[in-house]
Design an enzyme around this catalytic site. Structure first.
Site, short mmCIF file in Angstrom:
data_model
loop_
_atom_site.label_atom_id
_atom_site.label_comp_id
_atom_site.label_asym_id
_atom_site.label_seq_id
_atom_site.Cartn_x
_atom_site.Cartn_y
_atom_site.Cartn_z
N ARG A 93 0.83 -1.21 0.00
CA ARG A 93 0.00 0.00 0.00
C ARG A 93 0.87 1.26 0.00
NH1 ARG A 93 -4.80 -2.05 3.99
NH2 ARG A 93 -6.04 -2.95 2.32
N GLY A 147 -12.05 -8.63 -3.20
CA GLY A 147 -12.07 -9.88 -2.46
C GLY A 147 -10.97 -10.86 -2.83
N LYS A 188 -20.50 -16.83 -0.24
CA LYS A 188 -21.92 -16.63 0.02
C LYS A 188 -22.65 -15.83 -1.04
CE LYS A 188 -21.85 -16.53 5.05
NZ LYS A 188 -21.94 -15.55 6.14
P1 AMP Z 1 -15.58 -14.25 -0.70
O1 AMP Z 1 -14.83 -13.49 0.36
O2 AMP Z 1 -17.06 -14.20 -0.56
O3 AMP Z 1 -15.10 -13.91 -2.08
O4 AMP Z 1 -15.27 -15.79 -0.43
C1 AMP Z 1 -13.99 -16.29 -0.53
C2 AMP Z 1 -13.93 -17.57 0.21
O5 AMP Z 1 -14.87 -18.48 -0.31
C3 AMP Z 1 -12.58 -18.21 0.11
O6 AMP Z 1 -11.98 -18.23 1.37
C4 AMP Z 1 -12.90 -19.62 -0.39
O7 AMP Z 1 -12.17 -20.62 0.29
C5 AMP Z 1 -14.36 -19.78 -0.11
N1 AMP Z 1 -14.99 -20.74 -1.00
C6 AMP Z 1 -14.92 -20.79 -2.33
N2 AMP Z 1 -15.57 -21.85 -2.82
C7 AMP Z 1 -16.07 -22.53 -1.77
C8 AMP Z 1 -16.82 -23.72 -1.62
N3 AMP Z 1 -17.20 -24.44 -2.69
N4 AMP Z 1 -17.17 -24.11 -0.38
C9 AMP Z 1 -16.78 -23.39 0.69
N5 AMP Z 1 -16.07 -22.25 0.62
C10 AMP Z 1 -15.72 -21.82 -0.59
#
Ligand code: AMP
Length: 404
Positions: free
Chosen positions: A34, A361, A205
């Site tokens: 950063r 993300g 999610k």
């Molecule tokens: P986000 O912060 O919502 O982009 O989510 C990222 C996280 O989602 C990462 O830490 C991944 O390990 C998790 N993730 C991705 N695919 C899956 C899955 N099929 N089941 C559980 N967690 C997941």
């Protein structure tokens, strides 16, 4: 607003809002990305014969001290950055240990061309996060010109990121080079995109990504949905998803999104097959199946081979690509393959002339992990800010520079 690149800063004091919220362990900076990201902006002002006053937040001092009384403000000081910043700029950086003290004002006023002053953590004052007008006005007195180079906090209407801009006339407020790069990359995707425009949305999610998907339904030609969130869509359509991640309270919403997409002629693509695990662990036993026929006792932790081929083809035909969120649990070696393959497909499309933006993300962490960050068109530094931008929200830090 003025254009930073063509502005002449000779004999001007530029008050620059940076995001120096870098990780520090035992007084040592563990990742200075950063700080490095702000260097081109700082160097341009100095090269013009101007001086620089840097202001930033670091952590959440007042909130954390309330929870843990053993902490003090000194635990949140920006002072540990001074020596490293001096090295990076090859300039002795001065420090004011209170952003609003007479000492800060005195040091700012006496800056000679080519000199740099770093102010202590803005969040020592609760007025910063409250967006207090008086606090912002006092800060504004420190510099002739206001430059916002902190895209990571552009979604916050804080005193130093947004409110302060109104105390400068339009020709004395502007984006820095980092912020300018972020804003123009985001605008290229959302407003000036070439079609086909594919959005790749992954991660854990659906509930975190509803707003972004809804907004993209107005812009994209194709939306690829991968990661844990895909299984809520499969279950909503009557599929069997075993123990995969699922938000049961979002099933109707998933169907609603699919219906809206169909009405608008946007193709939503779900992964045809999945790599399965018998537990959520790096050493899990693995298997594979269609994503809507996952046996009980198994969970989908990555997209499968058919899905990789299906998604890669769509990506290869795209002219604009936005990628937000991994395709699987890429942190575990056994389940990183899908995310890596999609990263490779985005890189190949970029080499063929597509504009690709990775932002908001864990997909940023993924392209960094696979050493592909310099092979896509743009990797955003602003997680939350980029997400809100793609949700269609007006970011206060951008609006303030444009409108005052
Ligand atoms: P986000 O912060 O919502 O982009 O989510 C990222 C996280 O989602 C990462 O830490 C991944 O390990 C998790 N993730 C991705 N695919 C899956 C899955 N099929 N089941 C559980 N967690 C997941």
């Amino acid at each position: 607003m003025s254009n930073f690149a063509t502005y002449n800063f000779s004999n001007q004091r530029a008050l620059i809002r940076v995001d120096f919220n870098v990780p520090i362990k035992n007084g040592k900076i563990t990742d200075d990305n950063r700080m490095r990201a702000a260097l081109p902006t700082i160097r341009k002002v100095l090269a013009d014969g101007g001086s620089v006053i840097l202001m930033s937040h670091w952590g959440r001092p007042l909130k954390d001290i309330e929870k843990k009384p053993e902490l003090t403000l000194a635990d949140f000081s920006l002072k540990p950055l001074v020596a490293h910043l001096s090295d990076l700029l090859d300039v002795v950086v001065q420090f004011a240990d209170d952003c609003l003290s007479t000492d800060a004002a005195h040091k700012a006023e006496n800056l000679e061309p080519g000199q740099v002053l770093l102010l202590e953590n803005l969040r020592y004052y609760k007025q910063e996060e409250k967006g207090d007008k008086d606090f912002a006005e006092k800060l504004s007195k420190l510099g002739h010109v206001y430059v916002n180079d902190a895209f990571g906090t552009a979604h916050r209407a804080h005193a130093s990121t947004a409110v302060i801009a109104q105390f400068y006339p339009p020709d004395r407020r502007m984006f820095g080079l980092l912020m300018e790069g972020e804003v123009s990359a985001a605008e290229e995707v959302l407003h000036n995109n070439r079609k086909p425009f594919t959005a790749i949305i992954g991660g854990a999610k659906v509930s975190d990504k509803i707003l972004i998907i809804e907004n993209l339904l107005e812009k994209a030609t194709d939306i690829i949905i991968g990661g844990g969130m895909a299984y809520t869509f499969f279950k909503a359509q009557g599929g069997h998803i075993g123990n995969s991640l699922c938000e049961n309270d979002r099933l109707d919403m998933a169907l609603d999104l699919m219906a809206k997409a169909e009405a608008k002629g946007v193709c939503i693509h779900l992964p045809a097959d999945s790599i399965l695990a018998d537990k959520f662990a790096a050493d899990a036993a693995t298997s594979s199946s269609l994503s809507n026929e996952i046996p009980e006792g198994w969970m989908g932790l990555d997209i499968g081979q058919m899905a990789i081929a299906q998604f890669s083809k769509i990506i290869s035909e795209s002219k604009t690509i936005l990628w937000n969120g991994p395709m699987g649990v890429f942190e575990m070696e056994k389940f990183q393959h899908g995310t890596k393959a999609i990263a490779d497909a985005v890189v190949a499309a970029t080499e063929n002339g597509a504009f690709s933006l990775v932002g908001g993300g864990d997909s940023v962490a993924a392209v960094n992990k696979f050493n592909l960050a310099d092979k896509v068109s743009y990797v955003s530094t602003g997680g939350g800010a980029m997400l809100e931008y793609f949700e269609g929200k007006e970011l206060p830090g951008i609006a303030a520079i444009k409108n005052g």
